[in-house]
Design an enzyme around this catalytic site. Sequence first.
Site, PDB file in Angstrom:
ATOM      1  N   CYS B 131      22.814  18.941  -7.575  1.00  0.00           N
ATOM      2  CA  CYS B 131      21.989  20.122  -7.609  1.00  0.00           C
ATOM      3  C   CYS B 131      20.940  19.805  -6.655  1.00  0.00           C
ATOM      4  O   CYS B 131      20.092  19.002  -6.514  1.00  0.00           O
ATOM      5  CB  CYS B 131      21.083  20.267  -8.936  1.00  0.00           C
ATOM      6  N   LYS B 166      31.230  17.678  -9.567  1.00  0.00           N
ATOM      7  CA  LYS B 166      30.731  18.813  -8.728  1.00  0.00           C
ATOM      8  C   LYS B 166      29.885  18.230  -7.481  1.00  0.00           C
ATOM      9  O   LYS B 166      28.862  17.412  -7.724  1.00  0.00           O
ATOM     10  CB  LYS B 166      29.981  19.742  -9.292  1.00  0.00           C
ATOM     11  N   GLY B 218      26.270  32.564  -1.740  1.00  0.00           N
ATOM     12  CA  GLY B 218      26.613  33.922  -1.306  1.00  0.00           C
ATOM     13  C   GLY B 218      27.607  33.692  -0.128  1.00  0.00           C
ATOM     14  O   GLY B 218      28.025  32.809   0.396  1.00  0.00           O
TER      15      GLY B 218
END
Lengths: 242, 303
Positions: B131, B166, B218
Amino acid sequence: MKQSVFKILSNEKIADSVYRMVLKGDTSHITASGQFINIKLDGLFLRRPISVYDYDESTVTIIYKVVGVGTEQLSGMSEGELDILTGLGNGYTVSNDTKSALLLGGGVGVPPLYNLAKKLVAVGKTVTAVLGFNSKCDVFGEDEFSDLGVKTIITTADGSYGIKGFVTDAISEIEYDEFYTCGPEPMLKAVYDATSTSGQFSFEERMGCGFGACMGCSCKTKYGNKRICKDGPVLVKEEIIW
Amino acid sequence: MVDLSVNLSGLELDNPIIPASGTFGYGHDFAELYDINILGSFSFKGTTKDERFGNPTPRIAECEAGMINSVGLQNPGVDAVIADELPKLKKVFDKKVIANVGGFSIDEYVHTCALLDKEDQVGIIEVNISCPNVHGGGMSFGTNPSDAASVTEAVKKVTTKPVYIKLSPNVTDITEIAKACEASGADGISLINTLLGMRINLKTKNPVIANKMGGFSGKAIFPVALRMVYQVYEAVSVPIIGMGGVSSADDVIEMMLAGASAVQIGAANLVDPYVCRDIILALPDTMKKYGIDNLKNIIGGAH
């Protein structure tokens, strides 16, 4: 919430940089005054959340100010279709246990109060609206609110129209059991401090999705963390933490 | 009939489509929109040991073909997730969910994973060591191979569920981190998390986001994500969940050809809440168009 296509019926300039757009489509998911819609625009990644000014069975009307590329693009559209999410946010709750309501709107915080004013008048309340703007060229909505039978007072910060000052400078003589407000945050804080009854505040925040998924617009309240887009944008006075 | 099913470390998925953590909440908001049982699975909101409010607002900035977020792992904490969110999810989702876990120390990761290990609804634990929006933890574990290995090893000791790590793209060589995780027992690798980015408001001359920087996601990041999946596929032999800018059925197939066994969809959910459902419905025709009858057969097909 519903995703559907709306047809632009009209889009007209009503004040300095302020436009009113009427859209035709499925409005069945709009359930309360003070909710907003989220509009997809060509070439822009995020949708643009804009509050609902008024709606009926087949149309929704928005009033928006040109503040960036999205609203600039929207202001140039006179026809065509838009991909829109409707029925977003909690909206205002019309209470049954009061007789008189005060509406306090600032700038583009005025639009979500219009459909609310209609509903408050329809249930028999005495409604007073104080609509604040920076200057005469920014003023809109005076006739529309008045036509509902709402006593409408305009304030301008520079005194070029109506009462000189902010909305809170015009409320000392008004009697009310409850209030509803929407506007920039400094105005909401001033309203919070200047009022003694309970009231409902509609907040604005930069949003990602507009429907509760991304946590982009969270705020802390006395009732726990809330998402402005889904648990709000309307918060009651008692829960607000400034 | 085309076959959309894929397998992640023994977990059979009807299709490879998984909404990515942080874009799908704990599922029930989206269950109001469509039957989410159509999904392969989904990765729930990054969950930490304790409740977190996250970063100050504004947390969102728009970019060309993407967005930056700096939410900062807002979540109700693992106890509330187990007590409230999972039971709510059970009513609307019959499949196994991917539990995404964040943390600020190895002890925190271990604590949260050990609790989630006991939950039947959890099919895979996805450990977020990447993160970009929290200081003093999160991404720092994902930026050097030995820390990544330590987290992996510690978490593997407290769960029998498959553990996927991740990874952050904000590193010099992502394959080194992936290899360290695999060597420490990771059952799979998820990549990529967001790219560290920022925007400045020209009117105020200040950063748009309160925390100044945030994670860029995105459509715009798809080529970067695809490249990293391709590289990691050559470096490890465990399954890869590919993500980053995926927004169409074509993107899904491209990501699988690069080496992904399943594909997560993130930012696209925030713009088009039905995108995962629509991609699943579009996949059979898209597969036919490219002469594919079984998705499992194309994994890593571009190598």
